[in-house]
Design an enzyme around this catalytic site. Structure first.
Site, PDB file in Angstrom:
ATOM      1  N   VAL A  14       0.829  -1.324  -0.075  1.00 12.05           N
ATOM      2  CA  VAL A  14       0.112  -0.146  -0.018  1.00 12.05           C
ATOM      3  C   VAL A  14       0.956   1.317   0.089  1.00 12.05           C
ATOM      4  CG1 VAL A  14      -1.874   1.320   1.219  1.00 12.05           C
ATOM      5  CG2 VAL A  14      -1.716  -1.149   1.193  1.00 12.05           C
ATOM      6  N   LYS A 104      -7.163  -2.038   9.793  1.00 11.69           N
ATOM      7  CA  LYS A 104      -8.422  -2.432  10.636  1.00 11.69           C
ATOM      8  C   LYS A 104      -8.348  -3.121  11.869  1.00 11.69           C
ATOM      9  CE  LYS A 104      -6.975  -4.679   6.961  1.00 11.69           C
ATOM     10  NZ  LYS A 104      -7.176  -5.205   5.764  1.00 11.69           N
ATOM     11  N   GLU A 128     -10.492   5.667   5.554  1.00  8.23           N
ATOM     12  CA  GLU A 128     -11.440   5.142   4.579  1.00  8.23           C
ATOM     13  C   GLU A 128     -10.684   3.732   4.301  1.00  8.23           C
ATOM     14  OE1 GLU A 128     -14.397   6.680   2.938  1.00  8.23           O
ATOM     15  OE2 GLU A 128     -14.297   4.495   2.663  1.00  8.23           O
ATOM     16  N   VAL A 131     -11.546  -0.384   5.107  1.00  8.12           N
ATOM     17  CA  VAL A 131     -12.438  -1.321   4.867  1.00  8.12           C
ATOM     18  C   VAL A 131     -12.897  -1.233   3.483  1.00  8.12           C
ATOM     19  CG1 VAL A 131     -15.167  -1.876   5.299  1.00  8.12           C
ATOM     20  CG2 VAL A 131     -13.731  -0.630   7.166  1.00  8.12           C
ATOM     21  N   GLY A 133     -11.165  -1.217   0.452  1.00  4.05           N
ATOM     22  CA  GLY A 133     -10.409  -0.878  -0.468  1.00  4.05           C
ATOM     23  C   GLY A 133     -10.844   0.528  -0.966  1.00  4.05           C
ATOM     24  N   GLY A 186      -0.941  -9.336  -3.609  1.00  3.78           N
ATOM     25  CA  GLY A 186      -0.664  -8.145  -2.718  1.00  3.78           C
ATOM     26  C   GLY A 186      -2.137  -8.029  -1.898  1.00  3.78           C
ATOM     27  N   ASP A 200     -10.205 -10.641   9.645  1.00  3.61           N
ATOM     28  CA  ASP A 200     -10.154  -9.311   9.044  1.00  3.61           C
ATOM     29  C   ASP A 200     -11.550  -8.943   8.576  1.00  3.61           C
ATOM     30  OD1 ASP A 200      -8.231  -7.486   7.283  1.00  3.61           O
ATOM     31  OD2 ASP A 200      -9.958  -7.992   5.941  1.00  3.61           O
ATOM     32  N   LYS A 204     -13.119  -5.484  10.140  1.00  5.77           N
ATOM     33  CA  LYS A 204     -13.937  -4.373   9.257  1.00  5.77           C
ATOM     34  C   LYS A 204     -15.252  -4.086   9.629  1.00  5.77           C
ATOM     35  CE  LYS A 204     -10.741  -5.199   5.313  1.00  5.77           C
ATOM     36  NZ  LYS A 204     -10.663  -6.373   4.334  1.00  5.77           N
ATOM     37  N   GLY A 301      -5.501  -4.618  -2.422  1.00  6.44           N
ATOM     38  CA  GLY A 301      -4.596  -4.335  -3.361  1.00  6.44           C
ATOM     39  C   GLY A 301      -4.017  -3.018  -3.184  1.00  6.44           C
TER      40      GLY A 301
HETATM   41  P1  NDP Z   1       3.347  -4.890   3.616  1.00  8.56           P
HETATM   42  O1  NDP Z   1       3.842  -6.007   4.606  1.00  8.56           O
HETATM   43  O2  NDP Z   1       3.350  -4.878   2.144  1.00  8.56           O
HETATM   44  O3  NDP Z   1       4.055  -3.465   4.245  1.00  8.56           O
HETATM   45  C1  NDP Z   1       4.317  -3.377   5.204  1.00  8.56           C
HETATM   46  C2  NDP Z   1       5.380  -1.906   5.365  1.00  8.56           C
HETATM   47  O4  NDP Z   1       5.614  -1.817   6.840  1.00  8.56           O
HETATM   48  C3  NDP Z   1       6.595  -2.491   4.704  1.00  8.56           C
HETATM   49  O5  NDP Z   1       7.374  -1.243   3.952  1.00  8.56           O
HETATM   50  C4  NDP Z   1       7.649  -2.557   6.030  1.00  8.56           C
HETATM   51  O6  NDP Z   1       8.982  -2.536   5.705  1.00  8.56           O
HETATM   52  C5  NDP Z   1       7.110  -1.750   6.797  1.00  8.56           C
HETATM   53  N1  NDP Z   1       7.385  -1.809   8.304  1.00  8.56           N
HETATM   54  C6  NDP Z   1       6.756  -3.023   9.177  1.00  8.56           C
HETATM   55  N2  NDP Z   1       6.898  -2.656  10.421  1.00  8.56           N
HETATM   56  C7  NDP Z   1       7.664  -1.610  10.383  1.00  8.56           C
HETATM   57  C8  NDP Z   1       8.217  -0.898  11.605  1.00  8.56           C
HETATM   58  N3  NDP Z   1       8.100  -1.317  12.739  1.00  8.56           N
HETATM   59  N4  NDP Z   1       8.881   0.264  11.408  1.00  8.56           N
HETATM   60  C9  NDP Z   1       8.839   0.787  10.185  1.00  8.56           C
HETATM   61  N5  NDP Z   1       8.537   0.081   8.937  1.00  8.56           N
HETATM   62  C10 NDP Z   1       8.107  -1.087   9.260  1.00  8.56           C
HETATM   63  O7  NDP Z   1       1.768  -4.433   4.103  1.00  8.56           O
HETATM   64  P2  NDP Z   1       0.542  -3.852   3.388  1.00  8.56           P
HETATM   65  O8  NDP Z   1       1.205  -2.561   2.541  1.00  8.56           O
HETATM   66  O9  NDP Z   1      -0.164  -4.775   2.541  1.00  8.56           O
HETATM   67  O10 NDP Z   1      -0.606  -3.419   4.600  1.00  8.56           O
HETATM   68  C11 NDP Z   1      -0.198  -2.246   5.137  1.00  8.56           C
HETATM   69  C12 NDP Z   1      -1.365  -2.021   5.954  1.00  8.56           C
HETATM   70  O11 NDP Z   1      -2.632  -1.596   5.181  1.00  8.56           O
HETATM   71  C13 NDP Z   1      -1.899  -2.791   6.836  1.00  8.56           C
HETATM   72  O12 NDP Z   1      -2.483  -2.637   8.056  1.00  8.56           O
HETATM   73  C14 NDP Z   1      -2.948  -3.953   6.236  1.00  8.56           C
HETATM   74  O13 NDP Z   1      -3.847  -4.718   6.939  1.00  8.56           O
HETATM   75  C15 NDP Z   1      -3.508  -2.635   5.558  1.00  8.56           C
HETATM   76  N6  NDP Z   1      -4.242  -2.750   4.316  1.00  8.56           N
HETATM   77  C16 NDP Z   1      -3.719  -3.602   3.182  1.00  8.56           C
HETATM   78  C17 NDP Z   1      -4.301  -3.804   2.099  1.00  8.56           C
HETATM   79  C18 NDP Z   1      -3.895  -4.575   1.001  1.00  8.56           C
HETATM   80  O14 NDP Z   1      -4.568  -4.828  -0.119  1.00  8.56           O
HETATM   81  N7  NDP Z   1      -2.587  -5.023   1.065  1.00  8.56           N
HETATM   82  C19 NDP Z   1      -5.714  -3.141   1.951  1.00  8.56           C
HETATM   83  C20 NDP Z   1      -6.203  -2.672   3.072  1.00  8.56           C
HETATM   84  C21 NDP Z   1      -5.467  -2.474   4.163  1.00  8.56           C
HETATM   85  P3  NDP Z   1       9.947  -3.274   4.552  1.00  8.56           P
HETATM   86  O15 NDP Z   1       9.449  -2.900   3.610  1.00  8.56           O
HETATM   87  O16 NDP Z   1      11.350  -2.901   5.009  1.00  8.56           O
HETATM   88  O17 NDP Z   1       9.777  -4.725   5.337  1.00  8.56           O
HETATM   89  N1  HSE Z   2      -6.458  -8.472   3.421  1.00  9.80           N
HETATM   90  C1  HSE Z   2      -7.519  -7.664   2.910  1.00  9.80           C
HETATM   91  C2  HSE Z   2      -8.604  -8.363   2.047  1.00  9.80           C
HETATM   92  C3  HSE Z   2      -7.091  -6.431   2.576  1.00  9.80           C
HETATM   93  O1  HSE Z   2      -8.088  -9.359   1.308  1.00  9.80           O
HETATM   94  O2  HSE Z   2      -9.561  -7.712   1.964  1.00  9.80           O
HETATM   95  C4  HSE Z   2      -8.061  -5.339   2.313  1.00  9.80           C
HETATM   96  O3  HSE Z   2      -8.449  -4.884   3.581  1.00  9.80           O
END
Ligand code: NDP
Ligand code: HSE
Length: 433
Positions: A14, A104, A128, A131, A133, A186, A200, A204, A301
């Protein structure tokens, strides 16, 4: 034009998409909010990792450096998890930085506390992206539904499990392969058990129910079942009954009691929700003065989620530019206008049921089972029994509407019969909508 600094915590699926879209869409974004939005610093676990076009000078390992940077006005939390994210969000609020998060889990567990702190500090909290996307369901509930009361929130709010169910139902994919593909794209959480166990979706639903009914909903209040127990047989039988299986999240005001649950359900294949496939999410709202309407769109995503994160950044930028920070409370309700609602016990819900028994293929077995169901007041709608195989066979019964408590009791008795060879599978039927 005013300059507004953003600090990103996290640059994964994200975070990377947020950076890219803020950069590529800079002109449109400025035209909408009257400010220049610039990412000033980014915290990641591994700052040495190369991240495409993002300048390496922006990265640090320490989220505290991002939060404390004077040029950062808005902190966007995208690291996920609970403790570290809570520390980062509350420290940001303490330093009077606006917060935007897609987390969430954090909001379901600590949302009330975060909202209270933000209100006290006079900063905005945007969520926003937490929940559904790209689908603007938070805004719709909080801002678009104003005069009426919400009777129910119903839908598909986990993209990963919907992706898996669609792939299993439509293509006969294995659970494992479908999950791996959702992870590769992703969509899945860091721990995909959250997706497939319904956790999850429960996170939400806690957020949505809080906004929809003006009552804090705790995770332990939500009845949760996931999709991992479903077998290929269940998909075949669903098809024979003209149904599909979906992981549904439901929150209803049922005569003043809140019915909140997440579980797989068999839905008639001709219903709109049955055709919501893949990573798509759909949320149907029933509003007292507006009737029913459904929001549908990409539910997970990087790009889909970044779209919602950026909408919150733009909203906060508008508030900063216009001097209207705090105009909207995070829940849409004034804090002292909310009343807790009693919960409807799961035992008391009514539904039709799909029951898949595994039984000996002998005369009298079906009659005995029908007797147990009848004694509990459960009426049978239809029965399918697979042909003789020599061993135990699946025997499937669809019931008319019955009470959960009675169905559970009947299954307990049937599972104790000597002719029953495995634990019975129960899937609720979602019919009346
Ligand atoms: P990722 O695992 O892809 O990314 C997590 C990022 O956080 C990485 O860049 C990681 O660093 C960094 N990170 C983790 N811990 C630390 C820390 N302690 N200090 C600094 N940086 C840190 O997760 P996503 O992007 O998929 O998800 C992020 C959030 O968004 C989550 O809360 C998830 O539930 C939510 N979300 C995700 C969706 C999705 O479709 N993926 C949709 C909706 C919500 P590094 O890159 O170096 O490992
Ligand atoms: N893991 C979550 C899903 C990401 O698949 O819906 C979006 O919140």
């Amino acid at each position: 034009m005013k300059k507004i600094g953003v600090g990103l915590l996290g640059c994964g699926v994200v975070g990377e998409a947020v950076y890219r879209r803020l950069t590529e869409g800079a002109a449109v974004i400025s035209a909408k909010c009257g400010a220049v939005i610039k990412v000033e610093k980014i915290a990641v676990r591994n700052p040495a990792k190369s991240r495409g076009k993002i300048p390496s000078r922006l990265f640090t390992r320490k989220w505290r450096d991002v939060v404390a940077a004077p040029e950062v006005d808005v902190v966007v939390e995208l690291i996920g998890g609970e403790d570290e994210a809570y520390a980062a969000v509350t420290e940001s609020i303490r330093q009077k930085k606006h917060v935007i998060t897609a987390n969430k889990l954090l909001l379901a567990k600590k949302g009330e506390e975060i909202f209270r702190q933000a209100r006290k500090a006079g900063v905005n909290v945007g969520f926003e992206a937490s929940v559904a996307g790209a689908v603007p369901v938070i805004r719709t509930i909080r801002e678009a539904v104003a005069s009426g009361t919400i009777k129910s929130v119903f839908g598909i709010i986990n993209g990963t499990s919907n992706y898996i169910l669609t792939d299993m139902m439509e293509n006969g994919a294995s659970f494992r392969d479908a999950l791996s593909e959702a992870q590769r794209l992703g969509y899945a959480e860091a721990d995909p058990t959250f997706d497939v166990a319904g956790i999850d979706a429960a996170h939400k639903l806690a957020i949505l129910a809080n906004l929809a009914f003006g009552t804090p909903v705790k995770l332990r209040d939500i009845y949760v079942e996931g999709i991992a127990m479903l077998s290929p047989d269940d998909f075949l039988f669903a098809r024979q009954f003209g149904r599909v299986i979906k992981l549904l999240a439901v929150a209803r005001n049922d005569g003043g009691k809140l019915d909140v649950r997440v579980h797989p359900a068999m839905v008639a294949a001709n219903r709109q929700i049955a055709r919501v496939d893949g990573v798509t999410n759909a949320v149907e709202l029933e509003v007292s003065d507006a009737g029913r309407f459904m929001l549908i769109g990409p539910g997970a995503g990087g790009d889909a989620t970044a779209s919602a994160v950026i909408a919150d950044i733009v909203d906060t930028a508008r508030d900063i530019v216009r001097g209207s920070v705090g105009r909207m409370t995070p829940t849409g309700f004034l804090p002292d206008s909310r009343k807790p609602m009693p919960l409807k016990p799961m035992d008391s819900i009514k539904s039709g049921y799909y029951l898949r028994f595994t039984v000996d293929d002998k005369p009298g077995v079906l009659a005995k089972m029908a007797g147990v169901l009848g004694a509990k007041g459960i009426s049978i709608d239809s029965v399918i029994q697979k042909g003789r195989s020599g061993g135990p066979v699946p025997l499937v019964i669809l019931t008319h509407e019955a009470t959960e408590k009675n169905v559970r009791a009947a299954i307990k008795s049937i599972d104790r019969l000597p002719s029953t060879r495995a634990k019975t599978m129960l899937i609720r039927l979602e019919d009346g909508r």
